[in-house]
Scaffold this motif. Structure first.
Motif, PDB file in Angstrom:
ATOM      1  N   VAL A 212       0.837  -1.207   0.000  1.00 12.94           N
ATOM      2  CA  VAL A 212       0.000   0.000   0.000  1.00 12.94           C
ATOM      3  C   VAL A 212       0.869   1.254   0.000  1.00 12.94           C
ATOM      4  N   PHE A 213       1.933   1.237   0.779  1.00 12.06           N
ATOM      5  CA  PHE A 213       2.890   2.350   0.848  1.00 12.06           C
ATOM      6  C   PHE A 213       3.433   2.666  -0.547  1.00 12.06           C
ATOM      7  N   PHE A 214       3.851   1.638  -1.266  1.00 10.13           N
ATOM      8  CA  PHE A 214       4.369   1.841  -2.622  1.00 10.13           C
ATOM      9  C   PHE A 214       3.284   2.370  -3.559  1.00 10.13           C
ATOM     10  N   LEU A 215       2.105   1.755  -3.498  1.00 11.34           N
ATOM     11  CA  LEU A 215       1.026   2.145  -4.409  1.00 11.34           C
ATOM     12  C   LEU A 215       0.609   3.601  -4.198  1.00 11.34           C
ATOM     13  N   CYS A 216       0.609   4.055  -2.962  1.00  9.81           N
ATOM     14  CA  CYS A 216       0.231   5.446  -2.681  1.00  9.81           C
ATOM     15  C   CYS A 216       1.147   6.413  -3.417  1.00  9.81           C
ATOM     16  N   MET A 233      -7.318   5.424  -1.487  1.00  9.96           N
ATOM     17  CA  MET A 233      -7.752   5.574  -0.099  1.00  9.96           C
ATOM     18  C   MET A 233      -8.328   4.279   0.450  1.00  9.96           C
ATOM     19  N   ASN A 234      -8.944   3.484  -0.404  1.00  6.80           N
ATOM     20  CA  ASN A 234      -9.433   2.176   0.036  1.00  6.80           C
ATOM     21  C   ASN A 234      -8.272   1.268   0.429  1.00  6.80           C
ATOM     22  N   TYR A 235      -7.160   1.400  -0.270  1.00 10.70           N
ATOM     23  CA  TYR A 235      -5.974   0.611   0.107  1.00 10.70           C
ATOM     24  C   TYR A 235      -5.513   0.988   1.512  1.00 10.70           C
ATOM     25  N   THR A 236      -5.444   2.305   1.789  1.00  4.78           N
ATOM     26  CA  THR A 236      -4.922   2.745   3.083  1.00  4.78           C
ATOM     27  C   THR A 236      -5.862   2.382   4.232  1.00  4.78           C
ATOM     28  N   ALA A 237      -7.151   2.202   3.931  1.00  2.00           N
ATOM     29  CA  ALA A 237      -8.128   1.911   4.990  1.00  2.00           C
ATOM     30  C   ALA A 237      -7.802   0.624   5.733  1.00  2.00           C
ATOM     31  N   SER A 238      -7.100  -0.301   5.071  1.00  2.00           N
ATOM     32  CA  SER A 238      -6.794  -1.581   5.709  1.00  2.00           C
ATOM     33  C   SER A 238      -5.644  -1.481   6.708  1.00  2.00           C
ATOM     34  N   ASP A 240      -3.571  -0.243  10.055  1.00  2.00           N
ATOM     35  CA  ASP A 240      -4.007  -0.082  11.434  1.00  2.00           C
ATOM     36  C   ASP A 240      -4.131   1.402  11.790  1.00  2.00           C
ATOM     37  N   ASN A 241      -5.147   1.742  12.558  1.00  2.00           N
ATOM     38  CA  ASN A 241      -5.376   3.136  12.942  1.00  2.00           C
ATOM     39  C   ASN A 241      -4.288   3.690  13.860  1.00  2.00           C
ATOM     40  N   SER A 242      -3.479   2.810  14.438  1.00  2.00           N
ATOM     41  CA  SER A 242      -2.383   3.268  15.291  1.00  2.00           C
ATOM     42  C   SER A 242      -1.151   3.652  14.473  1.00  2.00           C
ATOM     43  N   SER A 243      -1.245   3.533  13.164  1.00  2.00           N
ATOM     44  CA  SER A 243      -0.099   3.795  12.292  1.00  2.00           C
ATOM     45  C   SER A 243       0.009   5.271  11.932  1.00  2.00           C
ATOM     46  N   LEU A 244       1.137   5.872  12.293  1.00  2.00           N
ATOM     47  CA  LEU A 244       1.416   7.252  11.879  1.00  2.00           C
ATOM     48  C   LEU A 244       1.610   7.308  10.371  1.00  2.00           C
ATOM     49  N   LEU A 245       2.182   6.257   9.801  1.00  2.00           N
ATOM     50  CA  LEU A 245       2.370   6.216   8.360  1.00  2.00           C
ATOM     51  C   LEU A 245       1.035   6.255   7.628  1.00  2.00           C
ATOM     52  N   LYS A 246       0.022   5.577   8.189  1.00  2.00           N
ATOM     53  CA  LYS A 246      -1.311   5.596   7.581  1.00  2.00           C
ATOM     54  C   LYS A 246      -1.845   7.023   7.513  1.00  2.00           C
ATOM     55  N   SER A 247      -1.779   7.743   8.633  1.00  2.00           N
ATOM     56  CA  SER A 247      -2.296   9.123   8.664  1.00  2.00           C
ATOM     57  C   SER A 247      -1.544  10.003   7.673  1.00  2.00           C
ATOM     58  N   TYR A 248      -0.231   9.824   7.628  1.00  2.00           N
ATOM     59  CA  TYR A 248       0.567  10.618   6.696  1.00  2.00           C
ATOM     60  C   TYR A 248       0.179  10.323   5.258  1.00  2.00           C
ATOM     61  N   LEU A 249       0.088   9.039   4.901  1.00  2.00           N
ATOM     62  CA  LEU A 249      -0.244   8.675   3.529  1.00  2.00           C
ATOM     63  C   LEU A 249      -1.623   9.198   3.137  1.00  2.00           C
ATOM     64  N   GLN A 250      -2.581   9.062   4.037  1.00  2.00           N
ATOM     65  CA  GLN A 250      -3.923   9.558   3.736  1.00  2.00           C
ATOM     66  C   GLN A 250      -3.924  11.073   3.562  1.00  2.00           C
ATOM     67  N   GLY A 251      -3.176  11.774   4.403  1.00  5.27           N
ATOM     68  CA  GLY A 251      -3.075  13.216   4.279  1.00  5.27           C
ATOM     69  C   GLY A 251      -2.345  13.622   3.016  1.00  5.27           C
TER      70      GLY A 251
END
Length: 493
Positions: A212-216, A233-238, A240-251
């Motif tokens: 997901v990181f690469f695809l973003c 964004m559907n990829y990033t939804a999977s 974990d909500n505790s991931s700072l990387l998730k929040s960064y990628l979504q932002g």
């Protein structure tokens, strides 16, 4: 005596068995890997050390150490740390070469180390060494695929390499292909998208976040098709909500797709705590997004970024954004103070910083054009249009502004789906700016080519792509030229 000798022999065998080099992606290692992708790097280091204590010959810990350094440098972009850590690549490769040759991780882990350092070297402008590291990774992966065709992690890295080598600029492909640097962006993306769906059903499910990181980044920075936003964004939804990387990628993905309010929401609700690594770029993104929205606290985040960040990119751009923040509020003293900082602080590795320095050395912007530009960057197209309502070149004294007003109107109408008005204004920008060093005319020609390509009017598309290529000595020249060449290729010219 016989019993004592037998006991010693058994203990010796046991010790030999447990000391044998191996690759065991066990629970400790999976937890460390997940902590890395949450950007809880200190937690990851502790888990890696725990595994080293329990299984000192587990080669996976060598790979995980490299992941930690990879994300440390991605989040800090600190040149001194890069110079210090890059020497570990060779020692890690040597250590991995002493591991179990019969494991599918043997060649794969070596390829991962080469690939990660290849990407880091590119980020730090060490392009030649980067290319050779990525090619080495490609060779190792191809060999491992032949040996272990059903080993799914091979596809994760092979897909990424396919994208990287396929994205080589058109003007370099001919030369580099003689050295074996060939790839295919679309094939690489298809491979990674397949894995995003397939990995969760396998024992390698923990690799999903990396895919997901690469695809973003690929979909956002390379393909940049806004129609793919929901898919990404559907990829990033999977994650974990505790991931700072998730929040960064979504932002990051939201900001790059002009979903400014959404970007701010994701970045503000990011997880916080001492167990997360410092990631100043989050504040840079927030400061930019809030400036686009004209928020009164945009300066707070830009200042925090400059205080916390000691890397090589976006310092000049951040100082410029602070200058514009105060300029919009009529505070010319602070505007001038930060313009001086643009000139004296930071580096010019990134195109944004080069552009910031050029703007700092130019005349102050027209207030309406600046507001229109910021609103446009945030995706607030009606507000951007309102700033320029009823204006044309005759309303501006500077040639720069006379060109930009047509270019900006073209961009706004383009995003609003008003192609006719977009084309008229793009053409005006080309006519008035084709002999200047500003990027407006060349990019207008590129975007006109894109519009005609979507209409399947290939002759006109080709004409404007060629015009974009023909314009020289302007801002973003290489980027615009390469995109125009890709445009020609896509329409068969």
């Amino acid at each position: 005596m016989i019993k004592k000798t037998l006991l010693i022999f058994i203990l010796f065998l046991s010790f030999s068995f447990t000391s044998k080099a191996n690759f065991d992606f066990n629970a400790n290692c999976v937890n460390a890997y997940q902590a890395i992708f949450d950007l809880r790097l200190n937690d990851a280091k502790a888990l890696i050390q725990k595994e080293k204590n329990q299984n000192p010959n587990n080669g996976i810990t060598i790979l995980l150490d490299n992941y930690v350094d990879y994300f440390t440098l991605l989040t800090t972009e600190n040149k001194a740390d890069y110079e210090r850590l890059k020497n570990l690549r060779s020692s890690r490769i040597s250590a991995l070469e002493k591991q179990d040759r019969n494991s599918p991780y043997y060649l794969f882990a070596q390829a991962e180390v080469y690939l990660q350092w290849g990407m880091l070297k590119s980020r730090f402008q060490d392009y030649l060494s980067s290319g050779f590291d990525i090619k080495k990774a490609d060779n190792l992966l191809n060999e491992n695929i032949k040996k272990y065709p059903s080993f799914l992690p091979n596809k994760k890295s092979a897909g990424l390499v396919d994208v990287i080598l396929g994205a080589i600029p058109s003007n370099l492909k001919g030369v580099l292909s003689t050295f074996g640097f060939t790839g295919n962006v679309n094939n690489g993306i298809k491979t990674l998208e397949y894995l995003a769906g397939a990995l969760p059903k396998t024992s390698y499910s923990f690799y999903k976040d990396e895919v997901v990181f690469f695809l973003c980044y690929i979909e956002t920075d390379l393909v940049h098709n806004k129609a793919n936003y929901n898919k990404i964004m559907n990829y990033t939804a999977s994650m974990d909500n505790s991931s700072l990387l998730k929040s960064y990628l979504q932002g990051y993905v939201s900001a790059r797709n002009a979903k400014n309010d959404t970007a701010i929401t994701y970045l503000l609700r990011r997880p916080k705590g001492n167990n997360y690594t410092d990631f100043p770029t989050v504040n840079y993104l927030l400061g930019n997004a809030k400036l686009n929205r004209m928020d009164s606290d945009a300066n707070v985040y830009l200042i925090s970024y400059l205080k916390e960040y000691h890397g090589i990119n976006f310092r000049k751009d951040a100082y410029l954004k602070l200058a514009y923040y105060y300029y919009l509020r009529g505070d010319n003293n602070r505007y001038n103070a930060f313009i001086k900082m643009v000139k004296s602080q930071g580096d010019v590795y990134d195109e944004k910083d080069k552009q910031a320095l050029k703007e700092a050395n130019d005349a102050a912007p027209d207030i309406n054009l600046l507001k229109a530009r910021l609103f446009f960057d945030g995706g607030y197209y009606p507000k951007a249009l309102a700033q320029l309502n009823g204006k044309d070149a005759s309303d501006f004294k500077l040639q720069r502004d006379q060109i930009e007003v047509y270019y900006r109107l073209g961009r706004i109408y383009d995003e609003l789906g008003r192609d006719g008005e977009a084309l008229i204004n793009y053409q005006r920008a080309i006519s008035s700016g084709k002999n200047t060093t500003y990027y407006y005319a060349a990019n207008a020609a590129l975007l006109m080519g894109d519009i005609y390509a979507l209409k399947n009017d290939k002759p006109r598309a080709a004409n404007y792509y060629k015009q974009a290529i023909a314009m020289k000595n302007h801002e973003y020249e290489n980027s615009i030229e390469n995109k125009a060449k890709d445009g020609l290729k896509n329409i068969g010219y």
